[in-house]
Design an enzyme around this catalytic site. Structure first.
Site, PDB file in Angstrom:
ATOM      1  N   HIS A   1      -2.203   0.778  -8.025  1.00  0.00           N
ATOM      2  CA  HIS A   1      -1.190   0.021  -7.667  1.00  0.00           C
ATOM      3  C   HIS A   1      -1.828  -1.129  -7.001  1.00  0.00           C
ATOM      4  CE1 HIS A   1      -2.365   2.894  -4.354  1.00  0.00           C
ATOM      5  NE2 HIS A   1      -1.817   1.831  -3.637  1.00  0.00           N
TER       6      HIS A   1
ATOM      7  N   ARG B   1       2.882   5.470   5.754  1.00  0.00           N
ATOM      8  CA  ARG B   1       2.202   6.092   4.662  1.00  0.00           C
ATOM      9  C   ARG B   1       1.612   7.493   5.017  1.00  0.00           C
ATOM     10  NH1 ARG B   1      -2.623   3.450   1.552  1.00  0.00           N
ATOM     11  NH2 ARG B   1      -3.899   4.166   3.248  1.00  0.00           N
TER      12      ARG B   1
ATOM     13  N   HIS C   1      -5.602  -1.252  -7.279  1.00  0.00           N
ATOM     14  CA  HIS C   1      -6.609  -0.280  -6.850  1.00  0.00           C
ATOM     15  C   HIS C   1      -5.977   1.182  -7.003  1.00  0.00           C
ATOM     16  CE1 HIS C   1      -3.916  -0.839  -3.437  1.00  0.00           C
ATOM     17  NE2 HIS C   1      -4.175   0.438  -3.126  1.00  0.00           N
TER      18      HIS C   1
ATOM     19  N   ASP D   1      -6.114   4.778  -4.328  1.00  0.00           N
ATOM     20  CA  ASP D   1      -6.417   4.649  -3.102  1.00  0.00           C
ATOM     21  C   ASP D   1      -7.645   5.626  -2.775  1.00  0.00           C
ATOM     22  OD1 ASP D   1      -4.097   3.480  -2.125  1.00  0.00           O
ATOM     23  OD2 ASP D   1      -2.811   5.139  -2.258  1.00  0.00           O
TER      24      ASP D   1
HETATM   25  C1  SIN Z   1      -0.916   0.739  -0.494  1.00  0.00           C
HETATM   26  O1  SIN Z   1      -1.917   0.324  -1.132  1.00  0.00           O
HETATM   27  O2  SIN Z   1      -1.119   2.088  -0.139  1.00  0.00           O
HETATM   28  C2  SIN Z   1      -0.048  -0.231   0.130  1.00  0.00           C
HETATM   29  C3  SIN Z   1       1.335  -0.279  -0.815  1.00  0.00           C
HETATM   30  C4  SIN Z   1       2.132  -1.182  -0.315  1.00  0.00           C
HETATM   31  O3  SIN Z   1       2.040  -1.559   0.838  1.00  0.00           O
HETATM   32  O4  SIN Z   1       3.065  -1.559  -1.036  1.00  0.00           O
END
Ligand code: SIN
Length: 280
Positions: free
Chosen positions: A256, A271, A99, A101
């Site tokens: 990612h 995050r 995806h 974000d």
């Molecule tokens: C995300 O998709 O922002 C999470 C990525 C992760 O936890 O490695």
């Protein structure tokens, strides 16, 4: 200005940056170097960092306003920060599909800075895919067909009452209250990066559902093809986390995936997302 070293970790994208202490209030010159490394490598990594929430937010603000995630804003924590937790017994995790974000928003975030607070002894890697390459390696015929195509992005799979994410056993909760409403927006299938001017593919499994003027069923074959194409192994890199590692990805040109392979250990990440702009 810091004496930084930029060391690529794969051909497609990703570089480790050495010589920067992200806990410090960095000079404009160092921030410019970090920004350039991000533009050049699409995702950058730092090791052995140690910073608190306020330093994390200060760093993010050097690259733009902080983006408030609408679906993690469950009212019990600082809305500028998302703590991504997985624990033994979780049946789903945040970001386990390929995806980009939060693309249901009219202005999806430009990037995210993810900091590892607690990591498992093995597993829990994150994979990234370069969407410039995904676009550039399409045929001329496909590029012509996609040139003016738009796609609807919705958050109905990742939040809201009855959604797969809300129904799962997941340590990081999403909003599923009665006041929650789906957010949908149309974006170009091929976007132009606002800083590099390069074109990249902009569809993803978590949010993209239908081309403009078509049903979801009609859209599915081509959309599924493009979404899978976008993470061909040649377009990817894989990051192995350690406590104190940081990943900073450019959400405009990168997809990612968080690997859902940790079942016996905790994994805790913090995050902060950075606001973006209208997709063109
Ligand atoms: C995300 O998709 O922002 C999470 C990525 C992760 O936890 O490695």
């Amino acid at each position: 200005m810091a004496n930084i070293a930029v060391k690529p970790i794969a051909t497609a994208l990703g570089a480790e940056i050495e010589g920067v202490d992200l806990a410090q209030d960095l000079s404009d010159g160092t921030i410019a170097q970090v920004r350039q490394a991000l533009l050049d490598h699409c995702v950058i990594f730092f090791r052995d960092q140690n910073f608190y929430v306020d330093q994390h937010k200060r760093l993010a603000r050097r690259f733009g306003d902080i983006f408030i995630h609408p679906n993690f804003n469950t009212g019990d924590h600082d809305p500028e920060v998302v703590t991504i937790v997985r624990k033994p017994g979780d049946t789903r995790i945040v970001g386990e599909e390929w995806h980009t974000d939060t693309t249901m928003m009219a202005e999806p975030p430009m990037g995210a800075i993810l900091y590892a607070l607690e990591v498992p002894p093995f597993g829990g890697d994150t994979l990234f895919a370069n969407q410039y390459m995904a676009y550039e390696q399409l045929s001329d015929g496909m590029k012509a067909m996609l040139a003016d195509l738009k796609c609807t992005h919705t958050d109905r799979k990742v939040a809201g009452p009855g959604s797969p994410a809300a129904m799962a056993k997941r340590s990081t909760a999403v909003r599923d209250d009665d006041q929650w409403r789906e957010t949908r927006n149309l974006h170009p299938v091929v976007r132009t990066h606002p800083e590099t001017g390069r074109k990249c593919l902009f569809v993803n499994h978590s949010y993209s559902v239908a081309f403009e003027g078509m049903t979801e069923e009609e859209s599915q074959p081509l959309l599924a093809y493009l979404m899978d194409w976008g993470h061909k192994p040649e377009f990817t890199c894989r990051f192995r986390w350690e406590k104190g590692s940081v990943a900073f990805w450019d959400n405009r040109c990168v997809k990612h995936l968080a690997l859902h392979d940790v079942h016996e250990h905790d994994r805790i990440m913090r995050r902060v997302q950075i606001a973006g702009e209208k997709v063109v």
